[in-house]
Design a protein around this motif. Structure first.
Motif, PDB file in Angstrom:
ATOM      1  N   ARG A  81       6.992 -12.628  -8.822  1.00 44.88           N
ATOM      2  CA  ARG A  81       6.939 -13.692  -9.831  1.00 44.88           C
ATOM      3  C   ARG A  81       8.236 -14.497  -9.831  1.00 44.88           C
ATOM      4  O   ARG A  81       8.218 -15.735  -9.931  1.00 44.88           O
ATOM      5  CB  ARG A  81       6.702 -13.089 -11.217  1.00 44.88           C
ATOM      6  CG  ARG A  81       5.281 -12.564 -11.418  1.00 44.88           C
ATOM      7  CD  ARG A  81       5.152 -11.863 -12.744  1.00 44.88           C
ATOM      8  NE  ARG A  81       3.806 -11.305 -12.924  1.00 44.88           N
ATOM      9  CZ  ARG A  81       3.487 -10.404 -13.865  1.00 44.88           C
ATOM     10  NH1 ARG A  81       4.430  -9.986 -14.707  1.00 44.88           N
ATOM     11  NH2 ARG A  81       2.247  -9.955 -13.947  1.00 44.88           N
ATOM     12  N   CYS A  82       9.369 -13.811  -9.709  1.00 45.96           N
ATOM     13  CA  CYS A  82      10.658 -14.513  -9.672  1.00 45.96           C
ATOM     14  C   CYS A  82      10.738 -15.440  -8.468  1.00 45.96           C
ATOM     15  O   CYS A  82      11.235 -16.565  -8.570  1.00 45.96           O
ATOM     16  CB  CYS A  82      11.801 -13.503  -9.627  1.00 45.96           C
ATOM     17  SG  CYS A  82      11.998 -12.535 -11.143  1.00 45.96           S
ATOM     18  N   MET A 131       8.193 -16.831  -6.864  1.00 43.96           N
ATOM     19  CA  MET A 131       7.275 -17.949  -7.036  1.00 43.96           C
ATOM     20  C   MET A 131       7.811 -18.961  -8.042  1.00 43.96           C
ATOM     21  O   MET A 131       7.571 -20.161  -7.932  1.00 43.96           O
ATOM     22  CB  MET A 131       5.900 -17.442  -7.498  1.00 43.96           C
ATOM     23  CG  MET A 131       5.174 -16.581  -6.473  1.00 43.96           C
ATOM     24  SD  MET A 131       4.833 -17.434  -4.905  1.00 43.96           S
ATOM     25  CE  MET A 131       6.125 -16.762  -3.854  1.00 43.96           C
ATOM     26  N   GLU A 132       8.583 -18.483  -9.022  1.00 45.05           N
ATOM     27  CA  GLU A 132       9.163 -19.377 -10.035  1.00 45.05           C
ATOM     28  C   GLU A 132      10.471 -20.003  -9.553  1.00 45.05           C
ATOM     29  O   GLU A 132      10.985 -20.924 -10.194  1.00 45.05           O
ATOM     30  CB  GLU A 132       9.433 -18.589 -11.318  1.00 45.05           C
ATOM     31  CG  GLU A 132       8.169 -18.088 -12.008  1.00 45.05           C
ATOM     32  CD  GLU A 132       8.478 -17.093 -13.118  1.00 45.05           C
ATOM     33  OE1 GLU A 132       9.688 -16.787 -13.316  1.00 45.05           O
ATOM     34  OE2 GLU A 132       7.538 -16.608 -13.758  1.00 45.05           O
ATOM     35  N   ASN A 189      13.236 -18.297  -9.472  1.00 49.36           N
ATOM     36  CA  ASN A 189      14.285 -17.660 -10.267  1.00 49.36           C
ATOM     37  C   ASN A 189      15.045 -16.674  -9.384  1.00 49.36           C
ATOM     38  O   ASN A 189      14.890 -15.457  -9.487  1.00 49.36           O
ATOM     39  CB  ASN A 189      13.660 -16.946 -11.474  1.00 49.36           C
ATOM     40  CG  ASN A 189      14.704 -16.537 -12.500  1.00 49.36           C
ATOM     41  OD1 ASN A 189      15.897 -16.525 -12.233  1.00 49.36           O
ATOM     42  ND2 ASN A 189      14.237 -16.197 -13.694  1.00 49.36           N
TER      43      ASN A 189
END
Length: 319
Positions: free
Chosen positions: A177-178, A180-181, A183
């Motif tokens: 998720r990080c 893909m974001e 971050n």
């Protein structure tokens, strides 16, 4: 006294039945099982030894796998078969960890693939594996660090949703998720929090993936920027490390460009198009991104086609 009847004879004591000899196949199975247990104990001892002799472990593993896979399908005794199956599972789990120590990712993938048949559902008579989620979590991290995002989601779909909260499964999900974001700061923090053994190799590769992603953003956003600032943004220690990275980046692009259309052009974190259009150059205290505008105009239609096909392929894998 002579008129008394003679006492009745006592019945003979029952004789113990003669020990029945084991059938030849059963005796052979027990002998093979004993050999496998002894060899596994030797292999496990060598694996856990400090320092660990990786070459000796690999040789013992080869012998053990030959013995296990040759005898397991032929076992006819149910209890013996269950014990042998559990032994094979534990052997493959150690084989996965050994492959990581050897930095043999092809072997790691092969052993995980072999393990899946032992993780698919509960086997009768077998206790649950204490290493299952460790191995699956490491495999997810391997796919993520190898930039195999489509395969990552495919493997995730095979894991029950209720297991997503398991710490070994949850961490790779959060890292994905990080990424893909965008971050990347959290990815860097996670690199410090992960345990060193077994995870370190994947986290180093994941950091390299992040560097390539940051590099792709930099070359699209800047004509040039200070070398120290570029080194910081690329999570590099100093300008000397940046110089090495610049050389490797240009070499990587040259290889990708030479590969032409036969290469895997599926878009991902590290494969981006257009390729070969931007060359990095470190001059003095600045990093320059040299572009070729003429070439850019000639390949944009192909880039659009490759992107579209790549996105469709990744979506099909995920869905």
């Amino acid at each position: 006294a002579s008129d008394r009847p003679a006492p009745a004879p006592r019945p003979a004591a029952p004789t113990a039945p003669a020990a029945r000899a084991l059938p030849a196949h059963a005796a052979a199975e027990m002998a093979d099982a004993g050999k496998a247990q002894a060899l596994f104990a030797t292999f496990k001892g060598a694996f856990e030894a400090e320092p660990c002799d990786l070459a000796r472990c690999a040789d013992l593993l080869k012998q053990l796998k030959l013995l296990l896979f040759a005898s397991l399908p032929a076992l006819q005794d149910a209890a013996l078969s269950a014990a042998q199956s559990a032994l094979t599972r534990e052997t493959l789990e150690l084989a996965c960890l050994l492959s990581i120590r050897q930095e043999d990712m092809v072997g790691f993938e092969r052993h995980v693939s072999q393990l899946k048949m032992y993780y698919s559902g509960d086997k009768a008579g077998q206790p649950a594996s204490g290493q299952k989620y460790t191995i699956l979590g490491l495999f997810l991290l391997h796919l993520l660090s190898s930039d195999q995002i489509g395969d990552f989601h495919t493997e995730l779909e095979l894991i029950p949703v209720e297991d997503y909260e398991n710490p070994y499964i949850k961490r790779p999900i959060e890292l994905e998720r990080c990424l893909m974001e965008g971050n990347y700061a959290k990815v860097l923090e996670a690199h410090k929090d992960f345990p060193k053994q077994y995870y370190s190799i994947f986290m180093e590769r994941l950091l390299e993936t992040v560097r390539l992603k940051v590099g792709a953003s930099l070359e699209r956003s800047y004509e040039h920027l200070p070398a120290k600032q570029a080194a910081t943004m690329l999570i590099l220690n100093d300008v000397a490390a940046l110089h090495k990275f610049v050389v490797e980046e240009n070499e990587r692009k040259a290889r990708a460009e030479a590969g032409g259309p036969s290469m895997d052009m599926t878009p991902s974190l590290t494969r981006r198009v257009p390729q070969g259009l931007v060359r990095w150059e470190l001059k003095g205290e600045k990093l320059y991104f040299k572009r070729s505008e003429d070439r850019r105009l000639t390949i944009i239609p192909m880039d659009v086609i490759e992107n579209t096909i790549g996105y469709a392929t990744d979506l099909e894998r995920i869905v």
